[in-house]
Design a protein around this motif. Structure first.
Motif, PDB file in Angstrom:
ATOM      1  N   UNK A 217     -28.660  38.715  -9.505  1.00 22.70           N
ATOM      2  CA  UNK A 217     -27.260  39.088  -9.650  1.00 22.70           C
ATOM      3  C   UNK A 217     -26.810  39.979  -8.508  1.00 22.70           C
ATOM      4  N   UNK A 218     -25.672  39.659  -7.946  1.00 17.66           N
ATOM      5  CA  UNK A 218     -25.117  40.495  -6.885  1.00 17.66           C
ATOM      6  C   UNK A 218     -23.748  40.993  -7.350  1.00 17.66           C
TER       7      UNK A 218
ATOM      8  N   UNK B 198     -15.166  30.499 -11.409  1.00 16.38           N
ATOM      9  CA  UNK B 198     -16.362  30.042 -10.681  1.00 16.38           C
ATOM     10  C   UNK B 198     -17.572  30.207 -11.605  1.00 16.38           C
ATOM     11  N   UNK B 199     -18.507  29.240 -11.522  1.00 11.86           N
ATOM     12  CA  UNK B 199     -19.733  29.290 -12.327  1.00 11.86           C
ATOM     13  C   UNK B 199     -20.469  30.617 -12.105  1.00 11.86           C
ATOM     14  N   UNK B 200     -20.918  31.242 -13.184  1.00  9.63           N
ATOM     15  CA  UNK B 200     -21.718  32.488 -13.202  1.00  9.63           C
ATOM     16  C   UNK B 200     -20.947  33.754 -12.797  1.00  9.63           C
TER      17      UNK B 200
ATOM     18  N   UNK C 289     -19.437  40.260 -10.557  1.00 12.64           N
ATOM     19  CA  UNK C 289     -20.837  39.957 -10.265  1.00 12.64           C
ATOM     20  C   UNK C 289     -21.009  38.447 -10.336  1.00 12.64           C
ATOM     21  N   UNK C 290     -22.045  37.940  -9.641  1.00 11.92           N
ATOM     22  CA  UNK C 290     -22.324  36.509  -9.679  1.00 11.92           C
ATOM     23  C   UNK C 290     -23.798  36.297  -9.365  1.00 11.92           C
TER      24      UNK C 290
ATOM     25  N   UNK D 141     -26.200  30.484  -7.401  1.00 14.26           N
ATOM     26  CA  UNK D 141     -25.142  29.536  -7.794  1.00 14.26           C
ATOM     27  C   UNK D 141     -23.864  29.665  -6.963  1.00 14.26           C
ATOM     28  N   UNK D 142     -23.663  30.820  -6.368  1.00 11.26           N
ATOM     29  CA  UNK D 142     -22.381  31.071  -5.686  1.00 11.26           C
ATOM     30  C   UNK D 142     -22.664  31.681  -4.324  1.00 11.26           C
ATOM     31  N   UNK D 143     -21.912  31.275  -3.314  1.00 10.18           N
ATOM     32  CA  UNK D 143     -22.017  32.021  -2.054  1.00 10.18           C
ATOM     33  C   UNK D 143     -20.716  32.817  -1.874  1.00 10.18           C
ATOM     34  N   UNK D 144     -20.817  33.901  -1.114  1.00 10.78           N
ATOM     35  CA  UNK D 144     -19.686  34.842  -1.055  1.00 10.78           C
ATOM     36  C   UNK D 144     -18.416  34.196  -0.500  1.00 10.78           C
TER      37      UNK D 144
END
Length: 309
Positions: free
Chosen positions: A233-234, A251-253, A267-268, A272-275
């Motif tokens: 998690x970021x 967006x997913x997550x 947070x994401x 699954x996600x890029x910034x």
């Protein structure tokens, strides 16, 4: 050059007899190798088995089963050599108030059978910055000095391994930094350090590798860097020029943690996600991003996730 193991533990068990139905496992099949010269962290909540483990090496608790080898000595065959290879800095400050640091160290060296000509009392006092207080009563020392004196006591027989059991519990920030400096100095001299702590920031700052104990079992053992890399998690905080509306389902997550005026914290999951996806989502709202700050999470995240599982 391959570092050799200075401590090897195989299938170590400690069972405290409970009622017939349920024995109490303080350590359950513990397997662990510590390499010479490293700073190794043993983390875990209270009651995880950290102190039991140290007490087995100190000879104050008898193991139920398993093999322990320290500095080439087997605990079953050479208990005295094992004890002589280990210095232990306990959690509790247990010093005789009427002895001076020098007298305490001389006494401790005598208990370990160190001959007078082989004692390094002054060197140790210098190492823990107590040379000026060498002849003062222990009761007149500050809390930080007492902590350092405990460290000094553990060094009189020049052990290759030093255990620090929660060395900075209940200690202020400045003192903590000071103790860390002392630990690094010791490590630079070639002493292997094993640190039990529940301050995750301490482990992150100090340790090369970390074992996480829970209920007598090791739930993770890896380099500090690899453990931190396990965090999925970021967190990101965006400051924008006007208020925006973003929802979890965009967006997913994605999780919106907080919104305050033109500042939004989300947070994401990194996998699954890029910034860029996030930035594009925010720009869709016709706003300008003024500032971005990110937080990669810390050992606490890993710790809580492992212990929950």
């Amino acid at each position: 050059m391959k570092q050799k193991n200075i401590l090897s533990v195989k299938n170590l068990k400690k069972i405290y007899a409970g009622n017939q139905a349920k024995d109490n496992y303080a350590l359950n099949d513990l397997n662990l190798d510590v390499k010479e010269g490293e700073i190794f962290g043993l983390l875990g909540p209270n009651g995880a088995g950290k102190t039991t483990f140290i007490n087995i090496l100190a000879g104050t608790v008898v193991k139920t089963a398993g093999m322990v080898n320290v500095w080439g000595f087997d605990l079953d065959k050479n208990p005295r050599q094992v004890r002589a290879s280990v210095g232990i800095v306990p959690q509790e400050v247990n010093l005789d108030p009427f002895f001076s640091p020098r007298k305490l160290l001389e006494l401790q060296a005598g208990l370990y059978g160190v001959k007078e000509k082989d004692r390094i009392t002054d060197t140790i006092l210098k190492l823990v910055s107590l040379e000026k207080q060498a002849n003062s009563y222990a009761r007149s020392l500050s809390g930080g000095m007492k902590r350092r004196l405990l460290m000094a006591k553990a060094l009189v027989h020049q052990p290759p391994i030093v255990f620090l059991d929660e060395p900075t519990a209940g200690v202020d920030v400045e003192l903590r930094q000071n103790l860390w400096r002392n630990v690094r100095l010791l490590n630079d001299l070639g002493v292997t350090i094993i640190l039990t702590t529940h301050y995750l920031e301490e482990a992150e700052e100090m340790c090369d590798r970390i074992a996480i104990l829970n209920k007598g079992n090791i739930v993770a053992l890896d380099s500090t860097k690899n453990l931190l890399d396990r965090i999925q998690t970021k967190k990101v905080i965006f400051k924008t020029d006007k208020i925006i509306d973003i929802k979890d389902e965009d967006i997913d997550s994605l999780k919106v943690i907080s919104k305050m005026g033109t500042e939004i914290c989300v947070s994401y999951e990194k996998s699954k996600v890029c910034i860029e996806d996030l930035i594009n989502l925010i720009k869709k709202n016709n706003v300008k991003i003024i500032d971005i700050s990110t937080d990669d999470g810390d050992l606490e995240d890993v710790f809580l996730r492992l212990i929950k599982n």
